[in-house]
Motif scaffolding. Structure first.
Motif, PDB file in Angstrom:
ATOM      1  N   GLU A   1       0.847  -1.202   0.000  1.00 12.41           N
ATOM      2  CA  GLU A   1       0.000   0.000   0.000  1.00 12.41           C
ATOM      3  C   GLU A   1       0.879   1.247   0.000  1.00 12.41           C
ATOM      4  OE1 GLU A   1      -3.604   2.044   2.632  1.00 12.41           O
ATOM      5  OE2 GLU A   1      -2.620   0.206   3.335  1.00 12.41           O
ATOM      6  N   THR A   2       0.496   2.227  -0.805  1.00 15.85           N
ATOM      7  CA  THR A   2       1.291   3.441  -0.927  1.00 15.85           C
ATOM      8  C   THR A   2       0.418   4.675  -0.807  1.00 15.85           C
ATOM      9  OG1 THR A   2       2.754   4.703  -2.386  1.00 15.85           O
ATOM     10  CG2 THR A   2       1.079   3.361  -3.454  1.00 15.85           C
ATOM     11  N   HIS A   3       1.013   5.738  -0.285  1.00 15.26           N
ATOM     12  CA  HIS A   3       0.310   7.017  -0.185  1.00 15.26           C
ATOM     13  C   HIS A   3       0.984   8.079  -1.056  1.00 15.26           C
ATOM     14  CE1 HIS A   3      -2.052   5.346   3.068  1.00 15.26           C
ATOM     15  NE2 HIS A   3      -0.937   4.958   3.654  1.00 15.26           N
ATOM     16  N   SER A   4       1.895   7.648  -1.924  1.00 16.58           N
ATOM     17  CA  SER A   4       2.612   8.595  -2.765  1.00 16.58           C
ATOM     18  C   SER A   4       1.793   9.041  -3.975  1.00 16.58           C
ATOM     19  CB  SER A   4       3.936   7.990  -3.247  1.00 16.58           C
ATOM     20  OG  SER A   4       4.792   7.755  -2.154  1.00 16.58           O
ATOM     21  N   LYS A   5       0.690   8.339  -4.246  1.00 14.63           N
ATOM     22  CA  LYS A   5      -0.209   8.725  -5.324  1.00 14.63           C
ATOM     23  C   LYS A   5      -1.603   8.924  -4.759  1.00 14.63           C
ATOM     24  CE  LYS A   5       1.983   6.629  -9.376  1.00 14.63           C
ATOM     25  NZ  LYS A   5       1.765   5.766 -10.544  1.00 14.63           N
TER      26      LYS A   5
ATOM     27  N   VAL B   1       6.955 -13.456  -9.459  1.00 18.28           N
ATOM     28  CA  VAL B   1       6.617 -14.094 -10.740  1.00 18.28           C
ATOM     29  C   VAL B   1       7.110 -13.240 -11.901  1.00 18.28           C
ATOM     30  CG1 VAL B   1       4.710 -14.736 -12.266  1.00 18.28           C
ATOM     31  CG2 VAL B   1       4.650 -15.378  -9.845  1.00 18.28           C
ATOM     32  N   VAL B   2       6.833 -11.935 -11.845  1.00 20.48           N
ATOM     33  CA  VAL B   2       7.242 -11.038 -12.921  1.00 20.48           C
ATOM     34  C   VAL B   2       8.763 -10.996 -13.026  1.00 20.48           C
ATOM     35  CG1 VAL B   2       7.310  -8.620 -13.662  1.00 20.48           C
ATOM     36  CG2 VAL B   2       5.166  -9.625 -12.869  1.00 20.48           C
ATOM     37  N   ALA B   3       9.440 -10.849 -11.899  1.00 20.01           N
ATOM     38  CA  ALA B   3      10.905 -10.753 -11.918  1.00 20.01           C
ATOM     39  C   ALA B   3      11.545 -12.035 -12.426  1.00 20.01           C
ATOM     40  CB  ALA B   3      11.413 -10.417 -10.522  1.00 20.01           C
ATOM     41  N   ALA B   4      10.964 -13.179 -12.071  1.00 20.24           N
ATOM     42  CA  ALA B   4      11.524 -14.464 -12.495  1.00 20.24           C
ATOM     43  C   ALA B   4      11.378 -14.676 -13.998  1.00 20.24           C
ATOM     44  CB  ALA B   4      10.841 -15.602 -11.743  1.00 20.24           C
ATOM     45  N   ASP B   5      10.292 -14.151 -14.578  1.00 22.64           N
ATOM     46  CA  ASP B   5      10.018 -14.367 -16.005  1.00 22.64           C
ATOM     47  C   ASP B   5      10.573 -13.272 -16.899  1.00 22.64           C
ATOM     48  OD1 ASP B   5       8.680 -16.659 -15.370  1.00 22.64           O
ATOM     49  OD2 ASP B   5       6.667 -15.790 -15.517  1.00 22.64           O
ATOM     50  N   CYS B   6      11.011 -12.160 -16.314  1.00 22.51           N
ATOM     51  CA  CYS B   6      11.383 -10.991 -17.105  1.00 22.51           C
ATOM     52  C   CYS B   6      12.877 -10.993 -17.440  1.00 22.51           C
ATOM     53  CB  CYS B   6      11.015  -9.712 -16.354  1.00 22.51           C
ATOM     54  SG  CYS B   6      11.276  -8.218 -17.325  1.00 22.51           S
ATOM     55  N   PRO B   7      13.237 -10.824 -18.710  1.00 27.30           N
ATOM     56  CA  PRO B   7      14.654 -10.764 -19.083  1.00 27.30           C
ATOM     57  C   PRO B   7      15.289  -9.401 -18.821  1.00 27.30           C
ATOM     58  CG  PRO B   7      13.287 -10.538 -21.034  1.00 27.30           C
ATOM     59  CD  PRO B   7      12.346 -10.775 -19.887  1.00 27.30           C
ATOM     60  N   LEU B   8      14.481  -8.439 -18.341  1.00 25.20           N
ATOM     61  CA  LEU B   8      14.951  -7.087 -18.055  1.00 25.20           C
ATOM     62  C   LEU B   8      14.928  -6.834 -16.551  1.00 25.20           C
ATOM     63  CD1 LEU B   8      12.741  -5.198 -20.655  1.00 25.20           C
ATOM     64  CD2 LEU B   8      15.088  -5.980 -20.988  1.00 25.20           C
ATOM     65  N   PRO B   9      15.646  -5.818 -16.093  1.00 25.65           N
ATOM     66  CA  PRO B   9      15.521  -5.430 -14.683  1.00 25.65           C
ATOM     67  C   PRO B   9      14.071  -5.046 -14.355  1.00 25.65           C
ATOM     68  CG  PRO B   9      17.431  -4.375 -15.660  1.00 25.65           C
ATOM     69  CD  PRO B   9      16.677  -5.014 -16.781  1.00 25.65           C
ATOM     70  N   VAL B  10      13.614  -5.462 -13.188  1.00 24.50           N
ATOM     71  CA  VAL B  10      12.263  -5.130 -12.723  1.00 24.50           C
ATOM     72  C   VAL B  10      12.388  -4.278 -11.469  1.00 24.50           C
ATOM     73  CG1 VAL B  10      10.085  -6.031 -11.814  1.00 24.50           C
ATOM     74  CG2 VAL B  10      11.245  -7.225 -13.681  1.00 24.50           C
ATOM     75  N   VAL B  11      11.800  -3.099 -11.506  1.00 21.66           N
ATOM     76  CA  VAL B  11      11.817  -2.181 -10.373  1.00 21.66           C
ATOM     77  C   VAL B  11      10.531  -2.342  -9.588  1.00 21.66           C
ATOM     78  CG1 VAL B  11      12.004   0.217  -9.646  1.00 21.66           C
ATOM     79  CG2 VAL B  11      13.167  -0.532 -11.725  1.00 21.66           C
ATOM     80  N   ALA B  12      10.631  -2.812  -8.364  1.00 23.24           N
ATOM     81  CA  ALA B  12       9.456  -2.877  -7.490  1.00 23.24           C
ATOM     82  C   ALA B  12       9.130  -1.478  -7.001  1.00 23.24           C
ATOM     83  CB  ALA B  12       9.740  -3.784  -6.299  1.00 23.24           C
ATOM     84  N   ILE B  13       7.836  -1.152  -6.954  1.00 21.08           N
ATOM     85  CA  ILE B  13       7.440   0.176  -6.501  1.00 21.08           C
ATOM     86  C   ILE B  13       6.188   0.078  -5.644  1.00 21.08           C
ATOM     87  CG2 ILE B  13       6.027   0.661  -8.551  1.00 21.08           C
ATOM     88  CD1 ILE B  13       7.192   3.587  -8.331  1.00 21.08           C
ATOM     89  N   GLY B  14       6.096   0.980  -4.668  1.00 19.83           N
ATOM     90  CA  GLY B  14       4.896   1.041  -3.849  1.00 19.83           C
ATOM     91  C   GLY B  14       5.107   0.592  -2.423  1.00 19.83           C
ATOM     92  N   GLY B  15       5.176   1.567  -1.507  1.00 19.12           N
ATOM     93  CA  GLY B  15       5.223   1.253  -0.079  1.00 19.12           C
ATOM     94  C   GLY B  15       6.519   0.642   0.404  1.00 19.12           C
ATOM     95  N   ILE B  16       7.619   0.832  -0.325  1.00 22.81           N
ATOM     96  CA  ILE B  16       8.889   0.214   0.059  1.00 22.81           C
ATOM     97  C   ILE B  16       9.638   1.126   1.017  1.00 22.81           C
ATOM     98  CG2 ILE B  16      11.102  -0.654  -0.784  1.00 22.81           C
ATOM     99  CD1 ILE B  16       9.664  -1.187  -3.475  1.00 22.81           C
ATOM    100  N   ASP B  17      10.036   0.558   2.146  1.00 23.72           N
ATOM    101  CA  ASP B  17      10.844   1.275   3.131  1.00 23.72           C
ATOM    102  C   ASP B  17      11.986   0.367   3.568  1.00 23.72           C
ATOM    103  OD1 ASP B  17       9.615  -0.609   4.766  1.00 23.72           O
ATOM    104  OD2 ASP B  17       8.244   0.836   5.686  1.00 23.72           O
ATOM    105  N   LEU B  18      12.775   0.822   4.529  1.00 22.62           N
ATOM    106  CA  LEU B  18      13.937   0.046   4.945  1.00 22.62           C
ATOM    107  C   LEU B  18      13.536  -1.297   5.536  1.00 22.62           C
ATOM    108  CD1 LEU B  18      16.980  -0.010   5.132  1.00 22.62           C
ATOM    109  CD2 LEU B  18      16.829   1.207   7.315  1.00 22.62           C
ATOM    110  N   GLU B  19      12.403  -1.330   6.214  1.00 19.85           N
ATOM    111  CA  GLU B  19      11.920  -2.559   6.837  1.00 19.85           C
ATOM    112  C   GLU B  19      11.616  -3.638   5.801  1.00 19.85           C
ATOM    113  OE1 GLU B  19       8.133  -3.356   9.551  1.00 19.85           O
ATOM    114  OE2 GLU B  19       9.421  -1.794  10.359  1.00 19.85           O
TER     115      GLU B  19
END
Length: 212
Positions: free
Chosen positions: A131-135, A149-167
């Protein structure tokens, strides 16, 4: 590319009375994998000026600078790349008009991620993972397993986004290549020494996201 994908949001920093230039200077000291300027509320001329100020700061630190949405401004400012959403200019069109720009594409479902690959961007972003509050109107949360699943199948770098913090950074680092962080770059309390605190947060996030 691996580790921290830092997103500096102009609206957030303006609300907190923080200088965009100072914050970017603090973040790039951590040498993240990339930095994106998000300036949704600025006029194009203001955004272009800001990108031109920030680009030498990022270049000196060896951090590629991405503009959000605006291919024209990214090219005019000499940015390394542009990040576009589902309703923005297609990657294939960007390749034709600005062939030197690296391209990132936001995706929010498995189908969108698969379709994005057909245009051969340099990376795809997938989320929101949490969950994110940035949008103001975020897309539905996709969850960590869909990210895997997406990262395992993707031949390109995948950037995870949304609610990511140090924890959550190490869990994201174990699932994919990069984690985009917006609010998590900023200390909970803003006081003297906040810029140093931003650098330390960025370093810790980058280390955690790149640790696996």
């Amino acid at each position: 590319m691996r580790g921290l994908y830092a997103i500096v949001d102009v609206s957030t920093l303006t609300r907190l009375h923080l200088s965009v230039v100072d914050v970017v200077g603090a973040v790039v000291l951590a040498h993240p994998a990339a930095l994106q300027l998000r300036a949704k509320d600025l006029a194009p001329r203001e955004t272009l000026h800001l990108l031109r100020v920030l680009h030498p700061i990022c270049r000196l630190a060896g951090v590629p600078l991405f503009a959000n949405d605006r291919v024209d401004l990214a090219a005019l400012a000499g940015c390394e790349g542009v990040h576009v959403g589902q309703e923005d200019m297609p990657a294939a069109t960007i390749r034709r008009i600005a062939p030197t720009l690296r391209i990132g594409v936001s995706t929010h479902t498995l189908e969108q991620a698969r379709r994005a690959l057909a245009d051969r961007p340099d990376y795809i972003a997938f989320g929101p993972v949490f969950e994110t509050h940035s949008k103001s109107r975020p897309d539905p949360v996709v969850g960590i397993e869909a990210l895997r699943v997406v990262a395992a199948d993707c031949p390109l770098p995948v950037v995870a986004i949304g609610g990511i913090d140090l924890e959550r950074a190490r869990e994201i680092g174990s699932a994919t290549h990069l984690g985009a962080v917006i609010a998590g770059l900023l200390p909970e309390r803003l006081e003297s020494g906040s810029l140093a605190a931003i650098t330390e947060r960025a370093r810790a996030l980058h280390a955690a996201l790149a640790s696996n």
